[in-house]
Design an enzyme around this catalytic site. Sequence first.
Site, short mmCIF file in Angstrom:
data_model
loop_
_atom_site.label_atom_id
_atom_site.label_comp_id
_atom_site.label_asym_id
_atom_site.label_seq_id
_atom_site.Cartn_x
_atom_site.Cartn_y
_atom_site.Cartn_z
N LYS A 91 1.12 -1.30 0.00
CA LYS A 91 -0.06 0.28 -0.01
C LYS A 91 0.86 1.32 -0.03
CE LYS A 91 -3.93 2.16 2.46
NZ LYS A 91 -4.66 1.79 3.78
N SER A 166 -9.95 1.54 2.61
CA SER A 166 -9.05 2.44 1.71
C SER A 166 -7.88 1.68 1.04
CB SER A 166 -8.29 3.38 2.69
OG SER A 166 -7.22 2.91 3.57
N SER A 190 -9.76 -0.78 6.89
CA SER A 190 -9.34 -0.80 5.60
C SER A 190 -8.53 -1.84 4.99
CB SER A 190 -8.27 0.70 5.37
OG SER A 190 -9.02 1.93 5.21
N1 GLN Z 1 -13.07 3.90 5.94
C1 GLN Z 1 -12.58 4.47 7.28
C2 GLN Z 1 -12.29 5.71 7.24
O1 GLN Z 1 -12.27 6.41 6.38
C3 GLN Z 1 -11.33 3.49 7.64
C4 GLN Z 1 -9.99 3.57 7.06
C5 GLN Z 1 -8.96 3.00 7.44
O2 GLN Z 1 -9.00 1.75 7.99
N2 GLN Z 1 -7.78 3.43 6.82
O3 GLN Z 1 -11.64 6.33 8.27
#
Ligand code: GLN
Length: 511
Positions: A91, A166, A190
Amino acid sequence: MSAPRGDGTREAGGDGPAGALRIAAAVRAGERSARSVVEEALSAVASGDSDLHAFVTVTADAALAAADEVDRAVAEGRDPGPLAGVPVALKDNLCTRGVPTTCASRILEGWRPPYDATVVDRLAAAGAVAVGKTNMDEFAMGSSTENSCFGPTRNPHDRTRVPGGSSGGSAAAVAAGFVPLALGSDTGGSIRQPAALCGVVGMKPTYGLVSRYGLVAFASSLDQIGPFATSVADAAHLLGVIAGHDRADSTSLPDPDPRPDFAASVGRGVEGRRVGLCLELVEGCAPDVVARVRRAAEDLEAAGAEVSEISVPEFRLGLSAYYLIAPAEASSNLARYDGVRYGLRVDGPDVAAMNTATRTAGFGPEVKRRIMLGTYALSAGYYDAYYGKAQRVRTLMVEAFARAYRQVDVLLGATAPSTAFPIGERVDDPLAMYMSDVCTIPSNLAGHPAISVPYGAGDDGLPVGVQVLAPALGEELLFSVAAALEAAAPAGGGPGAAAPVGSGGPEGAGR
Ligand code: GLN
């Protein structure tokens, strides 16, 4: 990649020809060269990623050089490491020395970290070969990979749909068969949510088990790095490589003695294990998702587990607490992007104007929204009412988990409330987007491990993930239950069902 079997269950990806364990064994034995494995991965990316857009940077030359080094070790009789020659995707919020690390944000444009994240070092030491950096929501804020300055990643099962987020690029790279393993980060879901939407295994470890050194910070008390794989065994293997104490991360846990053997826990079965089907972790989910979770509970019972239903009403508070705590921490962490120290600079007549112009141009709308939410929640006069209250809710969640784990060994629920949604559907509705993580957030707030296992397809033919949650440092238990689920999982939607690389068209296979 795994193919559907006649009996309606899938072969574990780790044992399939493209599984990480199989590749490493062949490379270690000198039956396959790491170079040929990596060349195959690079050519799959070159031919198949132009419409998926899982990668933002491909490091072909460095990957081939690393593969040659693995082959030299094999030829010279040195141990090439447990993941010898296995291509991995990273990532793009994991620092890679000399290689752009963008967090999919314009504000980091041109920045090349001077060091590698600890997980990147550990992968290299294990003989794994990083082939590139994957697309993500900007600074890991989002659930669809649409909040990327590079544009969205597409779901390999249906290119009109999001891959989740994400870590959507990492999930899609594994689902498309480009790489057998990838790393993501999970602050509120995410890793697990995109794993569910792409039909692969994704796991968030216990907070502190994997070093965060070199992970660009979003919400430091929640962020954890974890594996994506096509099988539970491969995920366990990868976690074994990246886990362990690191003095460069002050929140890194000490190593227990003996160190846990995650891979060995995979075959242990679930005989006598108490599994709680958590009502709040299916509440509000689409009926086809709920049906899959219920089927998973029945399958675990058939495999020897004691399954009961359990209610943990505090889980309903998780989303609200998370959307105060995570933005609060983000507003502080992102203060460092000032146009001086990293990446982008937009000049102005004085320093303050330069800071403002840089941040205005460099951050996307969701990141700005989070900075405003977080700054507000931390401001004098509102701190107690918002941030302070959210922290007290976080304590309630930890206590609620503790109560639940006096009754059961693991919890079972949905990973995401629905299958992959259409690209564009939720971009203008932040609350609908935030709801994607309603089932994953509780484990982040408590710092506990959780995993998403592909469990067949929904009514639309797209993958459904079932989530298993365990108490802190319960990874071995988690993997044993996940492996039992994997063995029982219905066909469809899994890693082998994604459209063949380069086949194009919105109608992915497995529909
Ligand atoms: N979708 C969640 C957010 O936008 C989790 C994101 C994540 O785990 N990095 O905060």
